[in-house]
Design a protein around this motif. Structure first.
Motif, PDB file in Angstrom:
ATOM      1  N   THR A  73       0.719  -1.295  -0.106  1.00 43.99           N
ATOM      2  CA  THR A  73      -0.117   0.064  -0.012  1.00 43.99           C
ATOM      3  C   THR A  73       0.682   1.308  -0.027  1.00 43.99           C
ATOM      4  N   LEU A  74       1.884   1.213   0.801  1.00 49.11           N
ATOM      5  CA  LEU A  74       2.870   2.604   0.962  1.00 49.11           C
ATOM      6  C   LEU A  74       3.255   2.623  -0.448  1.00 49.11           C
ATOM      7  N   VAL A  75       3.818   1.607  -1.123  1.00 46.48           N
ATOM      8  CA  VAL A  75       4.546   1.824  -2.541  1.00 46.48           C
ATOM      9  C   VAL A  75       3.607   2.249  -3.478  1.00 46.48           C
ATOM     10  N   ALA A  76       2.166   1.517  -3.428  1.00 48.27           N
ATOM     11  CA  ALA A  76       1.217   1.976  -4.590  1.00 48.27           C
ATOM     12  C   ALA A  76       0.722   3.252  -4.483  1.00 48.27           C
ATOM     13  N   ASP A  77       0.605   3.708  -3.176  1.00 43.94           N
ATOM     14  CA  ASP A  77      -0.018   5.006  -2.974  1.00 43.94           C
ATOM     15  C   ASP A  77       1.119   6.131  -3.496  1.00 43.94           C
ATOM     16  N   GLU A  78       2.354   6.110  -3.202  1.00 48.28           N
ATOM     17  CA  GLU A  78       3.135   7.084  -3.543  1.00 48.28           C
ATOM     18  C   GLU A  78       3.476   7.030  -5.212  1.00 48.28           C
ATOM     19  N   MET A  79       3.308   5.815  -5.655  1.00 49.56           N
ATOM     20  CA  MET A  79       3.274   5.486  -7.368  1.00 49.56           C
ATOM     21  C   MET A  79       2.135   6.012  -7.883  1.00 49.56           C
ATOM     22  N   ASP A  80       1.066   6.238  -7.365  1.00 53.30           N
ATOM     23  CA  ASP A  80      -0.291   6.579  -7.777  1.00 53.30           C
ATOM     24  C   ASP A  80      -0.629   5.310  -8.597  1.00 53.30           C
ATOM     25  N   ALA A  81      -0.136   4.039  -8.214  1.00 55.76           N
ATOM     26  CA  ALA A  81      -0.555   2.783  -8.880  1.00 55.76           C
ATOM     27  C   ALA A  81      -2.146   2.470  -8.727  1.00 55.76           C
ATOM     28  N   ASP A  82      -2.621   1.626  -9.496  1.00 58.22           N
ATOM     29  CA  ASP A  82      -3.898   1.184  -9.496  1.00 58.22           C
ATOM     30  C   ASP A  82      -3.836  -0.125  -8.445  1.00 58.22           C
ATOM     31  N   TRP A  83      -4.523  -0.525  -7.533  1.00 56.82           N
ATOM     32  CA  TRP A  83      -4.463  -1.401  -6.767  1.00 56.82           C
ATOM     33  C   TRP A  83      -4.529  -2.959  -7.140  1.00 56.82           C
ATOM     34  N   SER A  84      -5.112  -2.736  -8.489  1.00 54.03           N
ATOM     35  CA  SER A  84      -5.329  -3.897  -9.053  1.00 54.03           C
ATOM     36  C   SER A  84      -4.151  -4.451  -9.942  1.00 54.03           C
ATOM     37  N   GLN A  85      -3.363  -3.560 -10.033  1.00 50.38           N
ATOM     38  CA  GLN A  85      -1.998  -3.694 -10.885  1.00 50.38           C
ATOM     39  C   GLN A  85      -0.923  -4.201  -9.875  1.00 50.38           C
ATOM     40  N   ILE A  86      -1.197  -4.290  -8.604  1.00 53.13           N
ATOM     41  CA  ILE A  86       0.022  -4.377  -7.540  1.00 53.13           C
ATOM     42  C   ILE A  86      -0.037  -5.992  -7.444  1.00 53.13           C
ATOM     43  N   ARG A  87       1.375  -6.504  -7.399  1.00 57.34           N
ATOM     44  CA  ARG A  87       1.398  -7.841  -6.885  1.00 57.34           C
ATOM     45  C   ARG A  87       2.615  -7.716  -5.490  1.00 57.34           C
ATOM     46  N   VAL A  88       2.786  -8.717  -5.131  1.00 58.38           N
ATOM     47  CA  VAL A  88       3.639  -8.936  -3.807  1.00 58.38           C
ATOM     48  C   VAL A  88       4.676 -10.003  -4.187  1.00 58.38           C
TER      49      VAL A  88
END
Lengths: 714, 153, 206
Positions: A73-88
């Motif tokens: 979440t911390l990375v995605a927020d700063e990137m302004d990524a869409d949560w659906s494109q996030i993998r871990v």
């Protein structure tokens, strides 16, 4: 209002979102762990692939408390990524890149995952975003300042590109020296109920744990440990074990006797068929009752002071009213659902280890050293871990060493070494048994004028590589008296501790010393306030100095309707405690169950853990801390019987909280602009004293010995 | 003599000690590791599968007992109740460590197949044998209610 | 001081073993045969004496545990409430989702850990609440066994037949690892029941 009110509103949205994701840590991901060579990996934590997926590398073990989701979440927020494109993806064992900034080595504990990662992971995301923006600016020939990023789309005017489309260009750029972080008002994911990254895999059975790893040619091993702590193997008759179909070999290692078999059933049957003669001459043979008596004797003397203000002895002598109590806290097993396990394999000179490791580098180092393999040749395949509560690592890394020795003694290929539940419950490394002797005095006006508290317990840090300077030089272990002196200040205040010696190995256990210090302080102060004729909430507020503790207490009282009359047959109790930098207050509403034990109907919680990164995860951790704390407070004890033999061995005798015993939980999260602090542990300390305070109100019984099943039936 | 049974709708066979509990046959021999070991003595429910459609603890089920019968695991469970339970579980993020959840999900599906609209006490009764050390019980209860509502709709 | 405590511990341990040994001897004591009661001239007194002998079986944990007075059966020789916390349910076979058959199978199944077993029988279930024995005196249980409204509508002859041959009753003599069997044999228990019926099926007082 319950903890899960977003249910209906988010139902379709989050279901479709999460179902749309591939399994973040499923079989496919773990089968192909190394996806190097992808175009854009701006730092050790972020990778953007041409297919527009953003992979966040997670340095903390995910054993339930949600760090994988939180860090992503911390990375995605700063990137302004869409949560659906996030993998871990779980990080490799590498201290320079992935150390816990609070520890100096890789590790998860002390509720530090979000706190230590807060700026690090945001910087990683901000850096990646800046490079994607710069790549777009160059491609389009527009100023970077004209570019907007929202939900994974980079745009300037009518031009638009996905992260994936810009990845190759961005990979050619240098990361910014000082990425600019968002201000809190710019957060898009932080502060929201972002769905967990692991819920799908953990619901449909595809999530992989160490226990699920299969390797070609792998054998299963199980171990018989000495029946008392400090025992060793004297001799083994293994003919019956070897006769069990599927059993391949029996070997003795310093930790016990290992049986190797084609499946884990045969290995366990083999262990049951072993005839081992143990040398118990050096074993700890004292019973729990004997330890309690000896610890209590010590706690009657002052010990080493950790707090000394005024003249407590004189103030007690002159007090108008006095209260004295001896508290007894038993050894407790952590009993994570997945018992300790590891899979080891050598491939040429390379070592592969599958583990849900809590201290990745420490454990891999211990295993590699045991096997004589250089660390650079060893690879950790980090897995989900089925709970820990502190159990998955010890200062001596002895489970890692045991697994390595079991692997080495077999010597013919991969080994999956798994503890049974019996190994787990009887295997030591317990929450230390502790005795508190507490004395308090009131002046004629009802003011608390004296507080004298001495704790006797073992130190699990003493003599280990993790021993801190205070322990090494002064012989004081903060874990014994954690939080006592900080909770309330009195004019005459003494807190002392005795580090006791016993052969029972102990360990940190969810919230560590706070598991008992909060109970003793918060039940004792409650009783003193009652003697002074004061309300438990108002009386505490008079005493408390810390504004954040005061705020959570006031808020918990407010949502609980403190002061209103509870339903017939019920009483409410309260407790508030700061631990690991987070503040939690709880009000418990309790009636008397048919079994003579508290039936807890509802718990109201107020928590201040700084900026709430994921309120849903915070609520979940409050529920979890309450359930885990309540189950142990009511039912659980590891008891040493005659000869120091542990009496419990499985969930039939080491009772766990079950669904009907779980109270409803309502959580209020206080707004804060402080940096986030942890939630994995702080939800636990207040629950037992809150229930005990309600129980005393309901039954008149002050419970001094835990669990309630032993010391609190009414 | 091999034990033959139907596993997730397909023929399966185990040629080994017929006393071997189904749990170990599934996990160690047939590669279906979604079903978990948690206690080995039918106390925790992590090993729950469906035997002829009903909840059954595989750790105390010798494989010989399933000869000729239908075994369904978390990997193969399907149907409207299974779908509703999966969706409800994910929607409110029930799992934490996740290790017990296969068993919880199987027990919940088994309940909903019999009781379309379980009360809180029906849920307490059906789920009493499934331990969750992370204490996700509040959400398990909620997710079962949510799944029942979804099935009604 | 410490050595003394340890020596005391060792003494207690020995004592504990000795006590356990005695208890074991008492438990393996069987049932007295019908012939042992032939000397009691009064048929009523003989009938009561025989039923009292039968009580060694009837009031044994193996039998009482599944004749609970609440919805929750008991477990083990210590007769603690059944854990997991199960409930008899509408047909005395458990609740939806957690039936007796969720854990109990058609036969006893030993645990892999070598300690104990899950008991089993094809008809494993709790006795209906009308047949509750838990917490009752032997006299009360005796009255209950004779009462067709509370014995499943059985005649005394059918009771004798049930005790002699019912295989779920017979499980008590073959309860699986980790459980003390009821004394004697089922055949003896059947003979005692027939003799009790023949002698007028009198009940102990109280």
């Amino acid at each position: 209002m319950n903890a899960i009110t977003p249910t209906r509103r988010n139902f379709l949205q989050s279901a479709s979102l999460v179902l749309g994701m591939t399994l973040p840590l499923g079989k496919a991901a773990s089968a192909a762990p190394a996806q190097s060579g992808l175009p854009f990996a701006p730092n050790a934590f972020v990778r953007v692939s041409p297919d527009n997926l953003v992979t966040v590398i997670i340095k903390h073990v995910e054993f339930g408390q949600g760090p994988a989701t939180g860090l992503a979440t911390l990375v995605a927020d700063e990137m302004d990524a869409d949560w659906s494109q996030i993998r871990v993806e779980m990080s490799p064992a590498n201290d320079p890149l992935y150390k816990n900034l609070a520890f100096g080595t890789m590790g998860t504990g002390g509720s530090t995952a979000i706190g230590n990662s807060w700026l690090q992971m945001r910087s990683a995301g901000a850096s990646a975003k800046a490079m994607l923006v710069e790549a777009a600016a160059k491609r389009w020939g527009v100023p970077a300042a004209s570019i907007k990023v929202s939900k994974g789309v980079v745009s300037s005017g009518r031009r638009k590109a996905s992260f994936g489309e810009l990845a190759a260009d961005a990979a050619q750029l240098k990361p910014p020296e000082k990425p600019v972080l968002k201000t809190p008002d710019q957060f898009t994911l932080i502060g929201r109920d972002t769905p967990r990254v692991d819920s799908v895999a953990k619901t449909n059975g595809t999530a992989m744990f160490t226990m699920d790893i299969q390797r070609p040619g792998m054998v299963h091993s199980a171990i018989a440990h000495p029946p008392a702590f400090g025992g060793t193997v004297k001799s083994v008759i293994d003919s019956a074990a070897l006769a069990v179909p599927g059993v391949l070999a029996v070997k003795t290692i310093p930790h016990g006797v290992v049986v190797y078999a084609r499946d884990s059933y045969a290995a366990r049957k083999g262990v049951a068929a072993l005839d081992v003669t143990w040398d118990l001459s050096k074993a700890e043979k004292r019973t729990t009752e004997e330890l309690y008596a000896q610890f209590a004797e010590a706690a009657e003397t002052p010990g080493k002071p950790v707090e000394k203000t005024g003249d407590t002895a004189a103030a007690l002598r002159g007090a108008a009213k006095k209260l004295e109590a001896v508290y007894q806290f038993p050894y407790l097993a952590h009993a994570p659902m997945e018992p300790l396990d590891a899979v080891l394999e050598m491939n040429g000179d390379r070592l592969d280890v599958w583990l849900g490791s809590q201290f990745q580098v420490g454990e891999l180092t211990a295993i590699a050293a045991t096997l004589g393999v250089p660390f650079e040749k060893a690879t950790l395949h980090q897995q989900f871990a089925g709970g820990s509560f502190g159990r998955r690592v010890t200062p001596a890394m002895e489970f890692a060493v045991e697994a390595a020795l079991a692997f080495k003694a077999w010597g013919k290929g991969p080994v999956k070494h798994v503890w049974t539940r019996e190994n787990d419950i009887r295997g030591g490394r317990y929450r230390p048994l502790a005795v508190h002797v507490v004395r308090g005095g009131l002046d004629p006006s009802g003011k608390i004028v004296a507080w004298d508290q001495v704790v006797a317990a073992q130190s699990f840090m003493k003599g280990t590589p993790m021993e801190g300077p205070e322990l090494k030089n002064k012989g004081i272990d903060d874990a014994l008296t954690e939080g006592i002196a900080e909770s309330y200040k009195f004019a005459n205040h003494y807190v002392g501790q005795h580090i006791m010696e016993a052969g029972v190995p102990t360990l940190w256990w969810r919230s560590v010393g706070n598991t008992h210090t909060a109970y003793a302080v918060e039940t004792f102060v409650d009783q003193l306030l009652e003697m002074a004729g004061k309300d438990p909430v108002a009386g505490r507020l008079e005493l408390m100095e810390d504004p954040r503790t005061r705020a959570v207490l006031a808020r918990a009282a407010e949502i609980a309707g403190w002061g209103s009359k509870p339903p017939a047959g019920r009483a409410r109790g309260v407790a508030a405690w700061k631990s690991f930098g987070s503040y939690v207050a709880q009000v418990a509403e309790v009636s008397k169950g048919a079994d003579g034990l508290p039936k807890v109907h509802k718990v109201w919680v107020a928590v201040d853990c700084g900026i709430a990164v994921n309120p849903n995860v915070i609520r979940a951790q409050m529920e979890s801390g309450i359930g885990y704390g309540l189950g142990h407070a009511l039912y659980s004890e590891v008891e040493l019987g005659e000869g120091g033999i542990v009496k419990q061995e499985n969930f039939d005798s080491y009772r766990s909280l079950r669904i009907a015993e779980m109270p409803a939980v309502e959580v209020a999260i206080l707004a804060s602009d402080a940096n986030p602090t942890g939630v994995g542990e702080p939800g636990l300390p207040p629950i037992a004293p809150a229930v005990a305070n309600a129980w005393r109100k309901l039954t008149g019984k002050a419970v001094r010995r835990l669990p309630f099943a032993v010391g609190g039936r009414a | 003599m091999a034990t033959d049974f139907t596993l997730n709708g397909k023929p399966a066979s185990f040629d080994g000690d017929p006393e071997t509990p189904l749990l170990y046959v599934l996990r160690d021999h047939l590669g279906l590791t979604g079903t978990k070991y948690g206690c080995g003595i039918a106390q925790c429910g992590a090993c729950t599968v469906h035997l002829d459609g009903k909840n059954r603890r595989s750790c105390v089920t010798p494989v010989s007992m399933v000869s000729g019968r239908q075994v369904t695991t978390i990997e193969g469970v399907a149907g409207k109740e299974a779908e509703a339970v999966h969706n409800a579980w994910v929607a409110i993020d029930v799992p934490q460590c996740g290790f017990c959840q296969s068993g919880q999900v199987m027990s919940a599906i088994g309940l909903l197949r019999i009781k379309k609209k379980p009360s809180d006490s029906d849920i307490d009764a059906a789920m009493a044998g499934n331990i969750c050390r992370c204490a996700t019980y509040v959400r398990i209860r909620q997710a079962i209610h949510d799944a029942a509502h979804a099935l009604e709709a | 001081m410490k050595a003394g405590a340890l020596a005391l511990g060792a003494a207690a341990l020995t004592l504990g073993i000795a006590i356990a040994g005695q208890a074991r001897e008492q438990k393996v004591e069987g049932l007295r045969p019908v012939s042992a009661f032939a000397g009691i001239a009064d048929p009523g007194a003989r009938s009561v004496a025989i039923f009292t002998e039968m009580g060694k079986v009837i009031q044994h944990p193996r039998c009482v545990n599944c004749h609970p007075r609440t919805d929750r059966p008991l477990q083990g020789d210590a007769q603690l409430p059944h854990d997991p916390p199960v409930s008899r349910g509408p047909a005395d076979r458990g609740m939806a989702g957690l039936e007796c058959g969720t854990c109990h199978g058609p036969r006893n199944v030993a645990f892999a850990n070598g300690k104990g077993s899950v008991p089993g029988h094809p008809e494993w279930h709790a006795a209906p609440i009308a047949m509750a024995w838990e917490g009752k005196t032997l006299g009360q249980i005796c009255q209950q066994i004779k009462d067709r409204k509370r014995n499943g509508g059985k005649s005394l002859d059918q009771i004798a037949e049930h005790n002699a041959h019912d295989s779920l009753v017979g499980w008590g003599w073959n309860p699986g690892p980790g459980r003390t069997p009821v004394p004697g044999t089922q055949a003896q228990f059947g003979e005692l029941t027939r003799a009790w019926v023949a002698s007028g099926a009198k009940c102990p007082a109280g």
